[in-house]
Design a protein around this motif. Structure first.
Motif, short mmCIF file in Angstrom:
data_model
loop_
_atom_site.label_atom_id
_atom_site.label_comp_id
_atom_site.label_asym_id
_atom_site.label_seq_id
_atom_site.Cartn_x
_atom_site.Cartn_y
_atom_site.Cartn_z
N ILE A 39 2.70 18.07 -0.30
CA ILE A 39 1.05 17.99 -0.12
C ILE A 39 0.32 18.06 -1.51
N GLU A 40 1.01 19.68 -1.95
CA GLU A 40 0.32 20.03 -3.08
C GLU A 40 0.39 19.33 -4.33
N TRP A 41 1.28 18.55 -4.43
CA TRP A 41 1.69 17.49 -5.57
C TRP A 41 1.11 16.13 -5.22
N GLY A 42 0.68 15.91 -4.27
CA GLY A 42 0.16 14.58 -3.86
C GLY A 42 1.34 13.59 -3.69
N VAL A 43 2.20 13.93 -3.10
CA VAL A 43 3.35 13.01 -2.85
C VAL A 43 2.97 12.33 -1.45
N THR A 44 3.18 11.07 -1.32
CA THR A 44 2.85 10.53 -0.15
C THR A 44 3.92 9.43 0.13
N GLY A 45 3.75 8.82 1.43
CA GLY A 45 4.62 7.79 1.80
C GLY A 45 6.14 8.48 2.14
N PRO A 46 7.20 7.60 1.99
CA PRO A 46 8.71 8.17 2.49
C PRO A 46 8.92 9.64 1.89
N GLY A 47 8.41 9.86 0.58
CA GLY A 47 8.94 11.07 0.20
C GLY A 47 8.16 12.30 0.87
N LEU A 48 6.97 12.01 1.40
CA LEU A 48 6.33 12.90 2.05
C LEU A 48 7.07 13.15 3.43
N ARG A 49 7.27 11.86 4.14
CA ARG A 49 7.86 11.84 5.63
C ARG A 49 9.33 12.57 5.56
N GLY A 95 -7.02 2.74 0.94
CA GLY A 95 -5.81 3.03 0.64
C GLY A 95 -4.67 2.44 1.77
N VAL A 96 -3.61 2.06 1.37
CA VAL A 96 -2.71 1.55 2.36
C VAL A 96 -1.44 2.13 2.14
N GLU A 97 -0.46 2.06 3.09
CA GLU A 97 0.85 2.74 3.07
C GLU A 97 1.68 1.57 2.35
N ALA A 98 1.73 1.91 1.09
CA ALA A 98 2.41 0.53 0.32
C ALA A 98 3.99 1.19 0.47
N THR A 99 4.97 0.31 -0.50
CA THR A 99 6.21 0.36 -0.20
C THR A 99 6.64 1.93 -0.69
N LYS A 100 5.87 2.28 -1.73
CA LYS A 100 6.32 3.78 -2.42
C LYS A 100 5.52 4.87 -2.00
N GLY A 101 4.31 4.61 -1.28
CA GLY A 101 3.74 5.68 -0.94
C GLY A 101 2.17 5.14 -0.68
N ASN A 102 1.23 6.00 -0.94
CA ASN A 102 -0.16 5.53 -0.53
C ASN A 102 -0.66 5.09 -2.11
N THR A 131 -12.36 -0.45 -11.85
CA THR A 131 -11.54 -0.44 -10.93
C THR A 131 -10.63 0.55 -11.13
N ARG A 132 -10.37 1.50 -10.04
CA ARG A 132 -9.39 2.57 -10.33
C ARG A 132 -8.31 2.38 -9.21
N ILE A 133 -7.02 2.36 -9.70
CA ILE A 133 -5.92 2.19 -8.80
C ILE A 133 -5.24 3.39 -8.89
N ARG A 134 -5.20 3.78 -7.59
CA ARG A 134 -4.36 5.11 -7.54
C ARG A 134 -2.84 4.74 -7.02
N THR A 135 -1.92 5.16 -7.65
CA THR A 135 -0.60 4.66 -7.44
C THR A 135 0.14 5.80 -6.80
N PRO A 136 1.16 5.49 -5.86
CA PRO A 136 1.78 6.69 -5.60
C PRO A 136 3.10 7.19 -6.58
N ALA A 167 5.73 0.22 -13.59
CA ALA A 167 4.47 -0.36 -13.61
C ALA A 167 3.36 0.46 -12.76
N ASP A 168 4.04 0.91 -11.84
CA ASP A 168 3.29 1.65 -10.54
C ASP A 168 2.77 2.92 -11.18
N VAL A 169 3.39 3.57 -12.31
CA VAL A 169 2.96 4.65 -12.67
C VAL A 169 2.00 4.31 -13.78
N ASP A 170 2.42 3.75 -14.65
CA ASP A 170 1.43 3.47 -16.03
C ASP A 170 0.36 2.51 -15.90
#
Lengths: 582, 318
Positions: A403-413, A518-525, A541-546, A578-581
């Motif tokens: 949570i502290e590092w902003g991990v979402t999705g399967p990595g969090l679960r 935000g949606v539950e995408a394949t790799k996180g939120n 347009t701000r894109i927040r990628t997991p 591409a999801d990071v950069d």
């Protein structure tokens, strides 16, 4: 909204007499403007002191406010900085904004509160030239270190044709290459230990196991990782800048290429955010089609993950079997959308076409076929002793760290937290489906894989429900801003014709406002924060990628392990560059 | 004089046949992997793609013979030769049939062990002389792996030597007339097969190259025919390990009805296919896990096997 009043009231009570200004947004997320000098106090209060704390720094980004016309009810600002916080306890978002003036573009860094802010602040510096006082390594992160200017400022050109022709004389080439050299001293890394010399190994940007162009520099003692520095930006394609140039409609295909394994799943948060701004309610059939396509893509993405994961620990065969399944999947997607990996098929207010005749048969065949294959993979991969040896207990983090590092999705679960946006913040009708949120316990590489594998089965379950309960009805909302608008009545009255003509040629004009979805995408939120200034293009347009958040965490979980473990960790994170950069 | 010519001709033929077999093996591996991985594999050059290796060979011969400027040139060139030379030398003592072998050495088994140990120098020297960090890591892994796996490779074979009472490979085969040694020496067989795989660094023991981790490791910097030599050396190694296993544990050329040579080829081919299947099926352990498998599991097993065999031999008065 009771909760909205709740958190805002709590803040106003605590910071009485401070100029906290509330802003109305289309997405109903409480948004407050703070004075710069109280920023750290407020954030500390929200993270450490309040009951039901906001532990997750969900996003942090800048806005160039200088050319924005519609700023009713917002304080004077040339630039604004947005802190998007998330509380899992309250299931509540909170957006804090700080106004900055052009001649004093600086504010205190919050890295002391959230180490995860480091990359976000670098990005804001890189894109807007906003300085963060007290940041340990404020540097260019997405653009090369030699870049001139700050790309997301409104006065920075968006096209190469606005710049003089590109030349690469040898001195510039040398300068660029020199800029890539890693300097351990800058990162406070010693070259020598007590009785050993460290080796600095440059892993990437072209390495078979970094899944794209990702560079990670390792400080090695033998094969043991003492420390490492991940470097990103090699895949930066200025998607956010493109968002300010393309019309609302023509930006959709760009979103496909953010998480390029997620296909139309990327369209979803974008069109949902635009629909929120425009006030469009989509028909039930559209919701159901969107869910089905998104889940098909979740399976496709997870299959790629599953295969590459086992391949990266040295198992060569499973990926071939999984790619065969993925081909079958793409057959369905192609039949429905006409494209395979990047359909760009969702539309503002609907989807591009109705489902083709015979889609039921294709989907049914696939969901009947896959479970048996998954059983085989289970034996082949998940039950394999060597694979377990390589991945159990490797790259572990706790729920708190995640949570502290902003991990979402399967990595969090995988750490045991039962949290899925589809369940806790249902969108696009997910509340109507019967499925389980998959979790694991240990938060190691094996568990991250475990969760994804289980999710494939849940996705199949959701798709089956879509198949059995697909509602009848239109595939487009009957709304003037639906793009392209419904055409049936255009030949009957002139108003509809004009609307249609403008909507198609210039694109729709979306009413001013802000919304993020935000949606539950394949790799996180994955979330899109859109600002409309009442124009045919987005103002910001701000894109927040997991994956951005996930990669920042690598040093924390790989110190003291071996190079082979790092490969397993990288594989288990499941990112695409591409999801990071972006 | 005629004798010398006959021997030379035999050596020439054997080397040619072996090299052709190694090339064929590359094709066979790719086709088999294709079969097991639900894909085709090379099927365009010649019937069933059988000439693919020839095409590759021609291509690789015409590549620029390039040595990176930062490499240690003489050692860099010497390293790939070592593996091919030692592998071919080791194959010289292999008796394919009762009569067909280059030399019928008294200490054939020891000679094989010596040669296969020497082959380790190839990877170590290549890793060191490339002057590349990944290669160095590969070389280091290789050195550690070879040292630990060589120890019990030798030990695992001593049971066979005790039973046969000879180091001569031909005599070892002849001693198996009644019973193949895989039965009394099953532990030894297992340990030897594992050690052999490690020696020829095939998956799951391909840590010195581990393309997912250290990008081909010791031969990262190699290209053209020098890379080709490593490649051929690896497949000669597979052939060698399979052939030696057949000789020591599977009764060599012995078998009913078919001629001895055919039996030998059949058994070797089956083992080779098994080794390829392992590659298709298994993931790769971590470096330290590999070491602990070696020292904590394989070595005690080999010693246990040796002690039991010794005790039985003493009691039975063999």
């Amino acid at each position: 909204m009771d909760q909205r009043i709740g958190i805002e009231q709590e803040l106003l009570n605590r910071f009485e007499g401070e100029p906290l200004l509330s802003q109305k947004t289309a997405d109903q997320i409480p948004t407050l403007w703070l004075p710069r000098d109280r920023l750290l106090d407020v954030l500390r209060f929200l993270k450490l002191e309040i009951e039901g704390p906001f532990l997750c720094l969900y996003d942090l980004f800048g806005i160039d406010e200088r050319r924005r016309a519609h700023r009713e009810g917002q304080p004077e600002a040339d630039y604004a900085l947005v802190y998007h916080l998330l509380s899992y306890d309250r299931n509540q978002d909170l957006r804090l904004k700080v106004a900055l003036s052009e001649d004093d573009l600086g504010l205190p860094s919050i890295t002391s509160l959230w180490p995860a802010a480091a990359w976000y602040e670098c990005e804001a510096w890189d894109m807007f030239g906003i300085e963060f006082r007290g940041h340990p390594h404020l540097r260019r992160i997405l653009t090369p270190p030699t870049w001139e200017g700050h790309p997301l400022r409104k006065d920075h050109p968006a096209r190469a044709t606005e710049l003089p022709p590109f030349r690469l004389p040898s001195e510039r080439q040398e300068k660029e290459q020199e800029a890539l050299r890693f300097d351990p001293a800058y990162w406070g890394m010693a070259r020598h230990g007590d009785n050993t010399d460290f080796m600095f190994l440059n892993l990437g940007p072209n390495h078979p196991s970094v899944h794209g162009v990702f560079r990670i520099i390792l400080q090695l003692d033998g094969e043991e990782i003492v420390d490492c520095v991940p470097e990103i930006g090699f895949h930066h394609r200025a998607a956010e800048k493109m968002g300010e140039r393309q019309s609302w409609h023509s930006f959709i295909p760009y979103t496909d290429r953010i998480d390029y394994l997620g296909g139309v799943m990327n369209n979803l948060p974008y069109v949902l955010a635009v629909e929120k701004l425009a006030g469009i309610q989509v028909p039930e059939r559209v919701k159901c089609i969107r869910v089905m396509l998104s889940e098909l893509f979740r399976i496709a993405s997870h299959l790629v993950f599953y295969g590459t994961f086992s391949q990266d620990v040295g198992q060569l065969s499973p990926i071939f079997y999984m790619f065969i399944d993925r081909e079958k999947l793409f057959g369905i997607i192609e039949a429905i959308t006409g494209a395979r990996m990047h359909p760009g098929w969702f539309r503002i207010g609907g989807v591009a076409q109705d489902l083709p005749r015979g889609w039921e048969r294709m989907v049914r065949e696939f969901i009947d076929y896959l479970p048996a294959r998954l059983d085989q993979y289970e034996k082949m991969v998940m039950d394999n002793g060597l694979l377990k040896q390589r991945t159990v207990g490797i790259g572990t983090y706790s729920t708190a760290e995640a949570i502290e590092w902003g991990v979402t999705g399967p990595g969090l679960r995988a750490t045991g937290l039962d949290w899925d946006w589809r369940k806790h913040r249902p969108y696009s009708g997910y509340e109507n489906y019967d499925f389980e949120v998959c979790t694991a316990a240990n938060g190691d590489c094996y568990d991250r894989c475990r969760v994804r594998v289980d999710e494939i089965r849940q996705s199949l379950r959701i798709i089956r429900q879509c198949l059995e309960h697909m509602p009848e009805g239109p595939y487009k909302a009957d709304h003037p801003l639906t793009t392209p608008p419904p055409k049936e009545r255009t030949m009957e009255d002139i108003e509809t014709l004009i609307d249609h003509f403008l909507g198609v040629s210039w694109g729709p004009v979306i009413p001013p406002g802000e919304a993020s979805v935000g949606v539950e995408a394949t790799k996180g939120n994955n979330s899109y924060h859109l600002i409309s200034d009442g124009d045919t293009v987005s103002y910001r347009t701000r894109i927040r990628t997991p994956s951005f958040a996930h990669l920042q965490m690598i040093p924390l979980i790989s110190r003291g392990l071996m190079v082979s473990d790092l490969i397993a960790i990288i594989a288990s994170i499941d990112f695409v560059m591409a999801d990071v950069d972006r | 004089m005629a004798d010398v010519f006959r021997v030379l001709a035999q050596i020439g033929t054997t080397i040619t046949v072996l090299l052709v077999l190694a090339a064929l093996l590359i094709w066979a591996e790719r086709r088999l992997l294709g079969l097991w991985q639900d894909r085709l594999g090379p099927n365009r050059v010649g019937p069933f793609g059988i000439l693919q290796s020839v095409a590759d060979m021609i291509k690789i011969f015409f590549k620029e013979d390039w040595v990176p400027p930062f490499a240690e040139k003489p050692v860099f060139i010497f390293a790939p030769c070592v593996v091919v030379i030692t592998m071919l030398m080791a194959l010289a003592v292999v008796p394919f049939t009762p009569t067909l072998a280059i030399v019928d050495l008294n200490v054939g088994l020891l000679f094989f062990l010596a040669m296969s140990a020497l082959a380790a120098y190839s990877t170590i020297l290549a890793g060191w002389s490339s002057n590349n960090k990944y290669s160095l890591l590969g070389g280091m892994r290789s050195a550690a792996q070879m040292i630990s796996y060589d120890v019990f490779m030798g030990l695992s074979l001593m049971g066979v030597v005790m039973l046969a009472g000879s180091f001569n490979l031909r005599e070892i085969v002849l001693a198996q007339q009644g019973l193949w040694y895989i039965v009394p020496q099953f532990l030894g067989f297992l340990v030897f097969l594992v050690a052999g795989l490690a020696e020829s660094h095939r998956l799951p023991f391909d840590l010195p190259e581990a393309e997912h981790e250290i990008i081909a490791g010791f031969h990262t910097e190699y290209s053209g025919m020098k890379f080709g030599l490593f490649f051929v050396g690896e497949y000669l190694g597979v052939l060698l390990i399979a052939a030696i296993t057949v000789i020591l544990f599977l009764g060599g050329w012995q078998g009913p009805w078919l001629p001895p040579f055919v039996w030998f080829v059949l058994k070797t081919a089956l083992l080779v296919a098994f080794i390829i299947l392992l590659r298709a099926a298994l993931p790769r352990p971590r470096f330290d896990q590999l070491m602990s498998i070696g020292w904590k599991l394989m070595l005690p097993l080999a010693l246990l096997n040796l002690m039991i065999t010794g005790a039985v031999a003493l009691a039975g008065g063999l």
